[in-house]
Design a protein around this motif. Structure first.
Motif, PDB file in Angstrom:
ATOM      1  N   VAL A 287       0.808  -1.231   0.000  1.00 29.58           N
ATOM      2  CA  VAL A 287       0.000   0.000   0.000  1.00 29.58           C
ATOM      3  C   VAL A 287       0.830   1.265   0.000  1.00 29.58           C
ATOM      4  O   VAL A 287       0.274   2.365  -0.025  1.00 29.58           O
ATOM      5  N   GLY A 288       2.172   1.145   0.037  1.00 29.65           N
ATOM      6  CA  GLY A 288       3.005   2.332   0.007  1.00 29.65           C
ATOM      7  C   GLY A 288       3.438   2.776   1.393  1.00 29.65           C
ATOM      8  O   GLY A 288       3.000   2.214   2.407  1.00 29.65           O
ATOM      9  N   PRO A 289       4.280   3.810   1.478  1.00 30.25           N
ATOM     10  CA  PRO A 289       4.878   4.205   2.748  1.00 30.25           C
ATOM     11  C   PRO A 289       4.012   5.101   3.623  1.00 30.25           C
ATOM     12  O   PRO A 289       4.338   5.301   4.795  1.00 30.25           O
ATOM     13  N   LYS A 290       2.937   5.684   3.068  1.00 32.41           N
ATOM     14  CA  LYS A 290       2.133   6.592   3.879  1.00 32.41           C
ATOM     15  C   LYS A 290       1.416   5.813   4.981  1.00 32.41           C
ATOM     16  O   LYS A 290       0.744   4.817   4.721  1.00 32.41           O
ATOM     17  N   HIS A 291       1.546   6.322   6.208  1.00 33.60           N
ATOM     18  CA  HIS A 291       1.095   5.545   7.367  1.00 33.60           C
ATOM     19  C   HIS A 291      -0.424   5.468   7.498  1.00 33.60           C
ATOM     20  O   HIS A 291      -0.919   4.634   8.245  1.00 33.60           O
ATOM     21  N   GLN A 292      -1.170   6.337   6.825  1.00 36.38           N
ATOM     22  CA  GLN A 292      -2.624   6.251   6.906  1.00 36.38           C
ATOM     23  C   GLN A 292      -3.135   4.895   6.422  1.00 36.38           C
ATOM     24  O   GLN A 292      -4.116   4.375   6.953  1.00 36.38           O
ATOM     25  N   LEU A 293      -2.477   4.332   5.428  1.00 38.01           N
ATOM     26  CA  LEU A 293      -2.842   3.001   4.938  1.00 38.01           C
ATOM     27  C   LEU A 293      -1.878   1.930   5.419  1.00 38.01           C
ATOM     28  O   LEU A 293      -2.277   0.783   5.628  1.00 38.01           O
ATOM     29  N   MET A 294      -0.610   2.305   5.596  1.00 38.32           N
ATOM     30  CA  MET A 294       0.395   1.315   5.961  1.00 38.32           C
ATOM     31  C   MET A 294       0.156   0.731   7.357  1.00 38.32           C
ATOM     32  O   MET A 294       0.332  -0.472   7.577  1.00 38.32           O
ATOM     33  N   LEU A 295      -0.277   1.552   8.308  1.00 40.51           N
ATOM     34  CA  LEU A 295      -0.507   1.045   9.666  1.00 40.51           C
ATOM     35  C   LEU A 295      -1.682   0.066   9.729  1.00 40.51           C
ATOM     36  O   LEU A 295      -1.543  -1.017  10.311  1.00 40.51           O
ATOM     37  N   PRO A 296      -2.858   0.387   9.152  1.00 40.13           N
ATOM     38  CA  PRO A 296      -3.919  -0.639   9.134  1.00 40.13           C
ATOM     39  C   PRO A 296      -3.520  -1.897   8.378  1.00 40.13           C
ATOM     40  O   PRO A 296      -3.862  -3.015   8.801  1.00 40.13           O
ATOM     41  N   ALA A 297      -2.774  -1.730   7.276  1.00 38.42           N
ATOM     42  CA  ALA A 297      -2.323  -2.907   6.534  1.00 38.42           C
ATOM     43  C   ALA A 297      -1.374  -3.748   7.377  1.00 38.42           C
ATOM     44  O   ALA A 297      -1.418  -4.988   7.344  1.00 38.42           O
ATOM     45  N   SER A 298      -0.498  -3.103   8.143  1.00 36.93           N
ATOM     46  CA  SER A 298       0.415  -3.830   9.028  1.00 36.93           C
ATOM     47  C   SER A 298      -0.360  -4.633  10.062  1.00 36.93           C
ATOM     48  O   SER A 298      -0.043  -5.802  10.329  1.00 36.93           O
ATOM     49  N   ALA A 299      -1.382  -4.003  10.657  1.00 31.27           N
ATOM     50  CA  ALA A 299      -2.189  -4.696  11.667  1.00 31.27           C
ATOM     51  C   ALA A 299      -2.867  -5.927  11.068  1.00 31.27           C
ATOM     52  O   ALA A 299      -2.856  -7.014  11.664  1.00 31.27           O
ATOM     53  N   LEU A 300      -3.459  -5.775   9.882  1.00 30.56           N
ATOM     54  CA  LEU A 300      -4.146  -6.900   9.257  1.00 30.56           C
ATOM     55  C   LEU A 300      -3.171  -7.994   8.844  1.00 30.56           C
ATOM     56  O   LEU A 300      -3.444  -9.192   9.038  1.00 30.56           O
ATOM     57  N   LEU A 301      -2.018  -7.612   8.275  1.00 33.96           N
ATOM     58  CA  LEU A 301      -1.042  -8.616   7.852  1.00 33.96           C
ATOM     59  C   LEU A 301      -0.431  -9.333   9.053  1.00 33.96           C
ATOM     60  O   LEU A 301      -0.173 -10.536   9.001  1.00 33.96           O
ATOM     61  N   GLY A 302      -0.189  -8.604  10.144  1.00 33.13           N
ATOM     62  CA  GLY A 302       0.319  -9.246  11.356  1.00 33.13           C
ATOM     63  C   GLY A 302      -0.669 -10.252  11.906  1.00 33.13           C
ATOM     64  O   GLY A 302      -0.300 -11.366  12.304  1.00 33.13           O
ATOM     65  N   ALA A 303      -1.957  -9.863  11.932  1.00 33.15           N
ATOM     66  CA  ALA A 303      -2.991 -10.787  12.398  1.00 33.15           C
ATOM     67  C   ALA A 303      -3.067 -12.015  11.496  1.00 33.15           C
ATOM     68  O   ALA A 303      -3.184 -13.152  11.980  1.00 33.15           O
ATOM     69  N   LEU A 304      -2.990 -11.800  10.182  1.00 32.41           N
ATOM     70  CA  LEU A 304      -3.031 -12.922   9.235  1.00 32.41           C
ATOM     71  C   LEU A 304      -1.831 -13.837   9.414  1.00 32.41           C
ATOM     72  O   LEU A 304      -1.970 -15.072   9.380  1.00 32.41           O
ATOM     73  N   LEU A 305      -0.658 -13.262   9.621  1.00 34.85           N
ATOM     74  CA  LEU A 305       0.554 -14.066   9.790  1.00 34.85           C
ATOM     75  C   LEU A 305       0.469 -14.946  11.034  1.00 34.85           C
ATOM     76  O   LEU A 305       0.781 -16.147  10.979  1.00 34.85           O
ATOM     77  N   VAL A 306       0.041 -14.387  12.152  1.00 33.49           N
ATOM     78  CA  VAL A 306       0.031 -15.146  13.401  1.00 33.49           C
ATOM     79  C   VAL A 306      -1.059 -16.212  13.392  1.00 33.49           C
ATOM     80  O   VAL A 306      -0.826 -17.351  13.824  1.00 33.49           O
TER      81      VAL A 306
END
Length: 345
Positions: A287-306
């Motif tokens: 989603v790119g480096p801007k944190h408005q999208l990067m932070l929610p994407a990180s949360a979802l990807l972390g949840a998916l990974l675990v």
């Protein structure tokens, strides 16, 4: 005139693309959730699962679903989101692509305090369970302060490699202290420590969910709210000051939130590493480096990974299981080495 209309349309298109990717990740999490619910020694068909969710299942099915599997799945999702957002904040604040609460020793500091508390109080007591994230936050905070003070140089600031090596050294020292402390534990508590060190999700009841939930529900939205601030901090300290940001104050707030997320997650999950490294990096690529999208994407990807790692760990060697931390490490360690090889300074 052409230029003024092109930039907003480009931003709008990128935002739509980012929202589409977030929706796709959410769908993958839903699929992983359904598979995880049906993974175990006793299987539940989709119809049995639906009937049980609606309160029409047998006592045995309700016990399996509501007392054993759902709490563990919810905890997997929460700690995945918490660790990934924590890593994203640390990478943004330190401007270090290798920053991760596990690699930097934050998880080890939280784990040491958890081990000390468990050695004096049984985890079956309600009060210690709800107090675990607090005591873990104290340990993680002290560790973060120690690493920062050792890595910081007045005329150079904090360089990525110095921060990384300092964190690894502090984590090694804390791990050695934990091994020494295990000598005084009885066999049952020693087994818990061994399970924790392997990264097995040990808090698998609803009281552990309740002890973790407030930290995730409060701190993750707070960090997302600070997304614009993190975008400014990424421009560099001098530029951020020129734009009117109180750099030291904002960095302290964000690091406190990151430490809190990591500590609360570690308190109920054990020593699971690399989630805070892999999640933000994949999010940044998608989603790119801007944190408005990067932070929610990180949360979802972390949840998916675990949740995926936990499901695989329970499925591969049924009826035994592989600790979630080991499965995540199999994915994260090669990726860490790849990033380390690409780092220039």
């Amino acid at each position: 005139m052409q230029r003024t209309t092109t930039v907003p349309s480009y931003e709008s298109a990128r935002r739509r693309r980012g929202l589409t990717i977030l929706s796709a990740i959410a769908v993958l999490i839903l699929i992983a959730f359904i598979i995880s619910v049906n993974t175990g020694y006793i299987r539940l068909t989709p119809l049995e699962l639906l009937n049980t969710m609606l309160g029409k299942g047998t006592d045995k099915q309700e016990l399996i679903l509501f007392d054993f599997r759902l709490p563990r799945i919810v905890i997997s999702l929460l700690i995945g989101a918490g660790l990934a957002v924590s890593g994203a904040v640390m990478q943004g604040v330190f401007r270090n692509d290798l920053a991760d609460p596990g690699i930097l020793g934050i998880n080890a500091g939280a784990g040491l305090m958890v081990m000390l508390m468990v050695s004096f109080y049984p985890t079956t007591n309600a009060a210690p369970v709800y107090f675990l994230p607090v005591i873990a936050f104290a340990g993680a905070g002290l560790t973060a302060a120690l690493i920062y003070s050792l890595a910081y140089k007045r005329h150079e600031g904090i360089k990525p490699i110095r921060l990384l090596l300092t964190g690894v050294a502090v984590a090694a020292g804390i791990s050695a202290a934990m091994i020494v402390l295990t000598l005084r534990l009885d066999p049952e508590k020693y087994q818990f420590v061994a399970t924790w060190l392997a990264g097995s999700i040990w808090g698998t009841s609803w009281k552990f969910v309740l002890s973790l939930l407030p930290w995730i529900v409060i701190l993750v939205p707070y960090v997302i709210y600070k997304a614009r601030v993190m975008n400014v901090l990424n421009l560099g300290e001098q530029t951020a000051v020129g734009l009117g940001a109180n750099v030291n104050k904002e960095q302290f707030k964000l690091l406190a939130a990151a430490v809190g997320l990591a500590a609360a997650s570690v308190a109920v999950s054990g020593g699971i590493g690399f989630v805070g490294l892999v999640g933000p990096h994949l999010a940044r690529r998608l989603v790119g480096p801007k944190h408005q999208l990067m932070l929610p994407a990180s949360a979802l990807l972390g949840a998916l990974l675990v949740i995926t790692a936990d499901t695989l760990g329970r499925w591969i060697l049924q009826p035994s299981e592989i600790p979630t931390g080991i499965v995540v490490a199999v994915i994260g360690a090669p990726y860490f080495l790849y990033l380390l090889a690409r780092t220039k300074s």
